[in-house]
Design an enzyme around this catalytic site. Structure first.
Site, PDB file in Angstrom:
ATOM      1  N   GLU A  90      32.893 -46.287   6.299  1.00  0.00           N
ATOM      2  CA  GLU A  90      31.782 -46.845   5.521  1.00  0.00           C
ATOM      3  C   GLU A  90      32.147 -46.998   4.056  1.00  0.00           C
ATOM      4  OE1 GLU A  90      28.148 -44.551   6.110  1.00  0.00           O
ATOM      5  OE2 GLU A  90      28.921 -44.012   8.082  1.00  0.00           O
ATOM      6  N   CYS A 103      31.507 -47.143  -3.458  1.00  0.00           N
ATOM      7  CA  CYS A 103      31.780 -45.798  -2.947  1.00  0.00           C
ATOM      8  C   CYS A 103      32.631 -45.982  -1.692  1.00  0.00           C
ATOM      9  CB  CYS A 103      30.448 -45.121  -2.624  1.00  0.00           C
ATOM     10  SG  CYS A 103      30.643 -43.531  -1.795  1.00  0.00           S
ATOM     11  N   CYS A 110      36.169 -36.035   8.787  1.00  0.00           N
ATOM     12  CA  CYS A 110      36.510 -35.044   7.768  1.00  0.00           C
ATOM     13  C   CYS A 110      36.618 -33.685   8.436  1.00  0.00           C
ATOM     14  CB  CYS A 110      35.412 -35.016   6.699  1.00  0.00           C
ATOM     15  SG  CYS A 110      35.751 -33.895   5.328  1.00  0.00           S
ATOM     16  N   CYS A 114      31.519 -29.091   5.778  1.00  0.00           N
ATOM     17  CA  CYS A 114      30.302 -28.771   5.007  1.00  0.00           C
ATOM     18  C   CYS A 114      29.088 -28.915   5.930  1.00  0.00           C
ATOM     19  CB  CYS A 114      30.166 -29.685   3.789  1.00  0.00           C
ATOM     20  SG  CYS A 114      31.532 -29.509   2.633  1.00  0.00           S
ATOM     21  N   CYS A 117      26.642 -32.031   5.838  1.00  0.00           N
ATOM     22  CA  CYS A 117      27.232 -33.369   5.680  1.00  0.00           C
ATOM     23  C   CYS A 117      27.445 -34.062   7.023  1.00  0.00           C
ATOM     24  CB  CYS A 117      28.565 -33.248   4.940  1.00  0.00           C
ATOM     25  SG  CYS A 117      29.376 -34.829   4.689  1.00  0.00           S
ATOM     26  N   GLU A 158      37.715 -36.157   2.723  1.00  0.00           N
ATOM     27  CA  GLU A 158      38.018 -35.337   1.550  1.00  0.00           C
ATOM     28  C   GLU A 158      39.275 -35.938   0.906  1.00  0.00           C
ATOM     29  OE1 GLU A 158      36.966 -32.904  -0.502  1.00  0.00           O
ATOM     30  OE2 GLU A 158      38.906 -33.225  -1.418  1.00  0.00           O
ATOM     31  N   SER A 189      35.756 -37.259  -5.967  1.00  0.00           N
ATOM     32  CA  SER A 189      34.920 -36.101  -5.658  1.00  0.00           C
ATOM     33  C   SER A 189      35.608 -35.217  -4.628  1.00  0.00           C
ATOM     34  CB  SER A 189      33.578 -36.606  -5.107  1.00  0.00           C
ATOM     35  OG  SER A 189      32.757 -35.533  -4.723  1.00  0.00           O
ATOM     36  N   SER A 212      32.157 -30.840  -5.779  1.00  0.00           N
ATOM     37  CA  SER A 212      30.962 -30.568  -4.975  1.00  0.00           C
ATOM     38  C   SER A 212      30.783 -29.054  -4.910  1.00  0.00           C
ATOM     39  CB  SER A 212      31.141 -31.143  -3.571  1.00  0.00           C
ATOM     40  OG  SER A 212      31.328 -32.528  -3.652  1.00  0.00           O
ATOM     41  N   ASN A 288      20.061 -34.951   1.620  1.00  0.00           N
ATOM     42  CA  ASN A 288      19.604 -35.942   2.599  1.00  0.00           C
ATOM     43  C   ASN A 288      19.483 -35.253   3.943  1.00  0.00           C
ATOM     44  OD1 ASN A 288      19.462 -38.678   1.471  1.00  0.00           O
ATOM     45  ND2 ASN A 288      21.590 -38.250   0.906  1.00  0.00           N
ATOM     46  N   CYS A 331      26.708 -41.262   2.892  1.00  0.00           N
ATOM     47  CA  CYS A 331      27.963 -41.328   3.629  1.00  0.00           C
ATOM     48  C   CYS A 331      27.884 -40.682   4.994  1.00  0.00           C
ATOM     49  CB  CYS A 331      29.096 -40.694   2.825  1.00  0.00           C
ATOM     50  SG  CYS A 331      28.861 -38.948   2.503  1.00  0.00           S
TER      51      CYS A 331
END
Ligand code: SAH
Length: 339
Positions: A90, A103, A110, A114, A117, A158, A189, A212, A288, A331
């Site tokens: 994305e 972005c 990943c 987290c 996420c 990441e 990030s 983060s 989110n 994301c």
């Protein structure tokens, strides 16, 4: 076969001179690649003989748009791009007064885990090549017909877990013969892969680094970010100081506010104490809601209160404006839905 976009400019020069081409060809070809050509045919100032040589061991990679959504609220554009191996990533283009910001993703999936996420559900499939990272910028810009002026590496993945390809991408996207996007217009990030933060500092690229953080202490961070088991907050903060001292650039922090987990008054105080010496800006992100996850955002008032506490303690904090709310622009959400 090699993707020409995986070559850094100097490597391209070396490759071309190695096959008996003049140096200036590199400039021409590099420039075509960044304009978004999809084959050698479109490179009109390159001779057929040269193209033939190129095609022996290289190709021009592309990225196809599998889905595209435009927000009716704010013009945010979300792409689901399909890679040559059919994997999807994305990218999101946001409209700000200072221009278009993209972005982009750095990996397919990943492995950082987290808890809040969406990108990490299903783990890491693979890292993106430098060319695949770059192609997101090239093909979004081509599709929109407008210049993209800012990049944030905050999509899926990441970036510091794909260090070499990300650095190669940074060199290429910044190159004056390519898209020529200034390092100061690029933000990377990371969830806090400490050794790579030191390595990045050594590269001395004047990009903006954002961390983060999401928790003011190890007890909380351990429960939401597995990376914290490996690199504790004090090590992370030390790496941040080193980054600032080495590069002369500021760092910023992202802090996703999760109701009842990290958004209390005590945590605001603890956070302020922790980051005050770094003089860093804090971006507060109301978490989110992700279907599979049990985390929720607090009320507007609670979020505002957390911010006011930080500001009252001398911390420069802002609440991130939500863009593309109608097109699930955060994301990992879209890729997950399509898969
Ligand atoms: N891997 C990198 C970049 C990708 S995520 C990193 O961890 O920084 C970009 C930001 O969105 C990170 O700060 C991440 O923690 C945050 N994020 C991920 N899922 C979120 C969610 N559900 N709500 C709010 N922020 C989230």
């Amino acid at each position: 076969m090699l993707d020409l976009k995986d070559f850094e400019y100097d490597e391209l020069v070396e490759y071309l001179t190695g096959i008996g081409e003049k140096k200036f060809r590199a400039e021409q070809i590099f420039s075509w690649l960044h304009k978004g050509v999809t084959s050698y045919d479109e490179m009109t100032n390159i001779s057929a003989k040269t193209k033939e040589k190129l095609m022996r061991d290289t190709y021009v990679s592309t990225l196809s748009i599998r889905e595209k959504y435009v927000s009716k609220l704010d013009g945010t554009v979300k792409y689901l791009f399909e890679l040559p191996d059919k994997n999807c990533i994305e990218s999101v283009v946001m409209r700000y007064h200072h221009g278009l910001t993209i972005c982009i993703s750095s990996q397919v999936g990943c492995r950082m885990g987290c808890r809040f996420c969406a990108s990490t559900i299903g783990g890491l499939y693979r890292s993106l090549t430098a060319g695949e990272i770059l192609n997101q910028v090239i093909f979004a810009q081509k599709d929109l017909g407008e210049r993209i002026s800012n990049i944030v590496l905050m999509g899926i993945g990441e970036p510091l877990d794909n260090f070499d390809n990300v650095v190669k991408f940074l060199h290429n996207v910044n190159h004056e013969k390519g898209l020529n996007i200034g390092y100061r217009h690029i933000t990377l990030s990371t969830c806090g892969v400490v050794p790579r933060i030191y390595e990045l500092a050594k590269c001395n690229l004047p990009i903006t680094l954002t961390i983060s953080l999401h928790a003011p202490n190890d007890a909380i961070r351990d429960t939401i970010m597995p990376v914290n088991h490996k690199y504790k907050i004090d090590e992370l903060i030390k790496a941040c100081h080193n980054y600032v001292d080495t590069t002369g650039r500021r760092i910023s922090f992202e802090y996703s506010l999760i109701s009842g987990v990290n958004d209390g008054e005590a945590q605001a105080h603890e956070l302020a104490r922790l980051i005050k010496p770094i003089h860093a800006h804090v971006n507060l992100i109301p978490v989110n809601n992700v279907e599979e996850r049990e985390f929720h955002k607090g009320t507007k008032e609670e979020i505002q209160k957390f911010k006011d506490t930080l500001v009252g303690l001398g911390i420069n904090a802002t609440i991130r404006r939500e863009l593309g709310a109608d097109i699930s622009a955060s994301c990992g959400q879209l890729r997950k839905k399509v898969l």
